[in-house]
Design a protein around this motif. Structure first.
Motif, PDB file in Angstrom:
ATOM      1  N   LEU A   1      74.749  52.351  22.744  1.00  0.00           N
ATOM      2  CA  LEU A   1      73.873  53.072  23.671  1.00  0.00           C
ATOM      3  C   LEU A   1      73.067  52.072  24.498  1.00  0.00           C
ATOM      4  N   GLY A   2      72.530  51.055  23.832  1.00  0.00           N
ATOM      5  CA  GLY A   2      71.777  50.028  24.550  1.00  0.00           C
ATOM      6  C   GLY A   2      72.632  49.389  25.647  1.00  0.00           C
ATOM      7  N   HIS A   3      73.855  49.001  25.278  1.00  0.00           N
ATOM      8  CA  HIS A   3      74.744  48.374  26.266  1.00  0.00           C
ATOM      9  C   HIS A   3      75.124  49.359  27.372  1.00  0.00           C
ATOM     10  N   GLY A   4      75.398  50.598  27.004  1.00  0.00           N
ATOM     11  CA  GLY A   4      75.834  51.601  27.990  1.00  0.00           C
ATOM     12  C   GLY A   4      74.762  51.863  29.043  1.00  0.00           C
ATOM     13  N   LEU A   5      73.506  51.948  28.594  1.00  0.00           N
ATOM     14  CA  LEU A   5      72.418  52.224  29.544  1.00  0.00           C
ATOM     15  C   LEU A   5      72.224  51.055  30.505  1.00  0.00           C
ATOM     16  N   VAL A   6      72.337  49.835  29.998  1.00  0.00           N
ATOM     17  CA  VAL A   6      72.229  48.670  30.880  1.00  0.00           C
ATOM     18  C   VAL A   6      73.431  48.626  31.826  1.00  0.00           C
ATOM     19  N   ALA A   7      74.624  48.946  31.287  1.00  0.00           N
ATOM     20  CA  ALA A   7      75.856  48.829  32.074  1.00  0.00           C
ATOM     21  C   ALA A   7      75.804  49.692  33.335  1.00  0.00           C
ATOM     22  N   ARG A   8      75.246  50.911  33.211  1.00  0.00           N
ATOM     23  CA  ARG A   8      75.173  51.764  34.412  1.00  0.00           C
ATOM     24  C   ARG A   8      74.317  51.093  35.487  1.00  0.00           C
ATOM     25  N   ASN A   9      73.231  50.459  35.068  1.00  0.00           N
ATOM     26  CA  ASN A   9      72.378  49.764  36.042  1.00  0.00           C
ATOM     27  C   ASN A   9      73.094  48.567  36.668  1.00  0.00           C
ATOM     28  N   LEU A  10      73.921  47.881  35.868  1.00  0.00           N
ATOM     29  CA  LEU A  10      74.693  46.757  36.429  1.00  0.00           C
ATOM     30  C   LEU A  10      75.678  47.268  37.480  1.00  0.00           C
ATOM     31  N   GLN A  11      76.274  48.428  37.201  1.00  0.00           N
ATOM     32  CA  GLN A  11      77.200  49.011  38.188  1.00  0.00           C
ATOM     33  C   GLN A  11      76.456  49.331  39.490  1.00  0.00           C
ATOM     34  N   LEU A  12      75.260  49.893  39.347  1.00  0.00           N
ATOM     35  CA  LEU A  12      74.482  50.259  40.539  1.00  0.00           C
ATOM     36  C   LEU A  12      74.022  49.009  41.304  1.00  0.00           C
ATOM     37  N   ALA A  13      73.671  47.964  40.549  1.00  0.00           N
ATOM     38  CA  ALA A  13      73.238  46.721  41.195  1.00  0.00           C
ATOM     39  C   ALA A  13      74.411  46.106  41.967  1.00  0.00           C
ATOM     40  N   HIS A  14      75.597  46.176  41.357  1.00  0.00           N
ATOM     41  CA  HIS A  14      76.809  45.651  41.993  1.00  0.00           C
ATOM     42  C   HIS A  14      77.071  46.377  43.312  1.00  0.00           C
ATOM     43  N   ALA A  15      76.791  47.684  43.323  1.00  0.00           N
ATOM     44  CA  ALA A  15      77.049  48.496  44.514  1.00  0.00           C
ATOM     45  C   ALA A  15      76.171  48.089  45.702  1.00  0.00           C
ATOM     46  N   THR A  16      75.084  47.369  45.462  1.00  0.00           N
ATOM     47  CA  THR A  16      74.250  46.906  46.584  1.00  0.00           C
ATOM     48  C   THR A  16      74.944  45.798  47.366  1.00  0.00           C
ATOM     49  N   GLY A  17      75.975  45.175  46.748  1.00  0.00           N
ATOM     50  CA  GLY A  17      76.663  44.074  47.410  1.00  0.00           C
ATOM     51  C   GLY A  17      75.941  42.742  47.256  1.00  0.00           C
ATOM     52  N   LEU A  18      74.748  42.774  46.647  1.00  0.00           N
ATOM     53  CA  LEU A  18      73.987  41.536  46.457  1.00  0.00           C
ATOM     54  C   LEU A  18      74.444  40.842  45.177  1.00  0.00           C
ATOM     55  N   LYS A  19      74.254  39.535  45.145  1.00  0.00           N
ATOM     56  CA  LYS A  19      74.811  38.758  44.031  1.00  0.00           C
ATOM     57  C   LYS A  19      73.801  38.503  42.918  1.00  0.00           C
ATOM     58  N   GLU A  20      72.513  38.674  43.249  1.00  0.00           N
ATOM     59  CA  GLU A  20      71.476  38.387  42.256  1.00  0.00           C
ATOM     60  C   GLU A  20      70.638  39.624  41.996  1.00  0.00           C
ATOM     61  N   LEU A  21      70.379  39.868  40.706  1.00  0.00           N
ATOM     62  CA  LEU A  21      69.548  40.996  40.291  1.00  0.00           C
ATOM     63  C   LEU A  21      68.271  40.422  39.694  1.00  0.00           C
ATOM     64  N   VAL A  22      67.119  40.848  40.214  1.00  0.00           N
ATOM     65  CA  VAL A  22      65.853  40.298  39.739  1.00  0.00           C
ATOM     66  C   VAL A  22      65.061  41.381  39.003  1.00  0.00           C
ATOM     67  N   LEU A  23      64.474  40.972  37.853  1.00  0.00           N
ATOM     68  CA  LEU A  23      63.711  41.900  37.028  1.00  0.00           C
ATOM     69  C   LEU A  23      62.331  41.312  36.737  1.00  0.00           C
ATOM     70  N   PRO A  24      61.265  42.033  37.052  1.00  0.00           N
ATOM     71  CA  PRO A  24      59.933  41.541  36.692  1.00  0.00           C
ATOM     72  C   PRO A  24      59.613  41.718  35.205  1.00  0.00           C
TER      73      PRO A  24
END
Lengths: 202, 293
Positions: free
Chosen positions: B55-78
């Motif tokens: 579940l932990g991995h699955g919830l993060v994975a959806r966000n990685l998919q959405l981040a990928h869809a932005t076309g940007l190469k870097e994801l920043v988290l505060p």
């Protein structure tokens, strides 16, 4: 304070096999140096030290670990794994023990902790995000600590830190589907471990 | 302008709104464009992986998919806690058998090529730290700070891949660039009690009280952090520590972005500094006003 551990002779255990498989750790790598216990911020509030949890598993007595407060108090601060000379990822071992305990509905020695996790995840399952007022309200209701953190409610509310209405993920169906598929995978793994253990008591 | 995919996380939309405000204001001032990923979900925090690692991995994975869809190469988290969950899943994706199961739970391909970075790392990149240095209009002279990294920015080192796990320096260096004095203290990477805040409040009060006492003993005026969980336990619960007889603390706890904003001459309300439960405006009185103000 932790005391010396009293254990019965070694017995093979399906739970231990599950913990090793789920955590990806080889428990016999631990030679009981105690570095994890020395750095553990929760040891003073705990009944077993981290290396005692491992020792119980090494000797095939998972009940000693599963019935401890230690597995619920571990917050995953990652100090132990950072310092372990054998590179054992203890937080993952703790996770695996909690997964087994919750999946098999065992009574938790620190009952408030799994109540918190269940309430928090219910918010995520229903809304896609954490809803603080809902989590605190749910936790207080189910734990019986009815006024827990109530003194912080108003000061946080007036500063805009507690939102009256929840934030949401629009595609909540997608999040709910992740919950379902993850639960199916976990159930499969637990069932396989129980089968391997020959119907051992969960 | 450099653009990054941006995952604020639940805390920044609620209890840590001053972290969100100051992050956005400081990034604007530095020419860092944050593109919040569309319709993100909670990373599972400290709960999901405890109940079920998939579940932990699955919830993060959806966000990685959405981040990928932005076309940007870097994801920043505060948020340090979200960062740790994202890095844990990215690390797990390195094993093909585990990756296949994560993708089964996520219901599709999960990108492996995103760079996942804590906001703290982005702002101290060499050319940016030079820009910060030359943009300081209100040096934090006279402010003594205890830099508090907590657990999850740097540990475990092979997963977090940021700074040193026992004696990290990034916050120290950034605060010195802003003109502050940094104290040596034993709490840098100690734990505040984290998610036990509701379930074992007494433990959190003990650990957080210890941190505040250490910072005071080292002569610090304030603590500076990069984690909403640490901030919440240290800032919000000082009244409970006082009422329970643990200790009488009045120590401001800042997000590093708030202090960056002050030094860059941004307004306190734009940064959300009046949102703390423990007064965070008063300690800034000892910092001289910006030149020209």
């Amino acid at each position: 304070m932790t005391e010396s551990l009293r254990l019965a002779p070694f017995a093979p255990s399906g739970v231990v096999a599950f913990v090793e498989a789920t955590s990806g750790q080889t428990l016999n790598d631990c030679y009981q140096c105690g570095k994890c216990a020395a750095g553990c911020p929760l040891a003073r509030a705990s009944d077993l030290s981290p290396q005692q949890v491992i020792r119980a598993l090494q000797l095939g007595q998972p009940d000693v670990a599963l019935d401890s407060r230690a597995i619920w108090l571990c917050v995953g601060c990652q100090t132990c794994v950072t310092r372990c000379p054998c590179e054992i990822d203890l937080p993952r071992v703790m996770d695996a023990l909690r997964v087994w305990a919750m999946a098999n509905r065992r009574a938790a020695a620190q009952r408030e902790v799994p109540i918190f996790h269940r309430v928090f995840l219910k918010s995520v399952e229903l809304l896609g995000r954490a809803y603080e007022i809902g989590v605190v309200g749910g936790f207080n209701t189910f734990s019986g600590h009815f006024f827990g953190s109530a003194d912080l409610g108003w000061p946080m509310f007036v500063r805009g830190k507690l939102k009256p209405l929840p934030q949401r993920t629009r595609a909540r169906g997608e999040v709910a589907a992740i919950f379902q598929r993850a639960e199916a995978m976990r159930a499969r793994e637990c069932a396989a471990a129980q089968r391997d253990a020959g119907g051992e008591r969960p | 302008m450099t653009a990054y995919a941006y995952y604020p996380g639940c805390s920044l939309h609620g209890t840590a709104l001053e972290y969100a405000k100051s992050t956005e204001a400081v990034c604007r001032a530095l020419g860092i464009e944050l593109k919040e990923i569309e319709d993100w979900n909670c990373c599972g925090a400290s709960s999901a992986h405890t109940v079920n690692p998939w579940l932990g991995h699955g919830l993060v994975a959806r966000n990685l998919q959405l981040a990928h869809a932005t076309g940007l190469k870097e994801l920043v988290l505060p948020c340090a806690a979200c960062y740790a969950r994202f890095k844990e899943t990215a690390h797990a994706l390195g094993d093909p058998a585990t990756a296949a199961r994560i993708e089964e739970v996520a219901g599709g391909d999960v990108p492996r090529d995103l760079a996942i970075e804590p906001l703290l790392k982005i702002v101290v990149e060499p050319e940016r730290i030079e820009r910060i240095q030359s943009s300081v209009v209100r040096p934090l002279t006279g402010l003594k700070l205890a830099p508090y990294y907590g657990c999850l920015l740097t540990r475990p080192p092979d997963v977090a891949q940021f700074d040193d796990p026992e004696d990290p320096q990034t916050l120290d260096q950034l605060m010195r660039v802003l003109g502050a004095e940094v104290v040596r203290w034993p709490g840098k990477t100690a734990c505040c009690g984290s998610s036990l805040a509701l379930s074992r409040t007494d433990v959190v009060l003990d650990l957080s009280h210890q941190l505040l006492a250490w910072a005071e003993a080292a002569g610090a005026d304030a603590i500076v952090t990069a984690c909403p969980m640490c901030h919440s336990n240290l800032d919000t619960r000082q009244g409970q520590m006082r009422r329970s007889g643990r200790g009488d603390h009045k120590m401001a706890v800042y997000y590093f972005t708030e202090l960056m904003g002050v030094a860059l001459g941004l307004g306190l309300s734009e940064l959300g500094i009046h949102k703390h439960l423990t007064d965070a405006v008063a300690p800034l009185a000892r910092v001289p006003a910006a030149a020209g103000n």
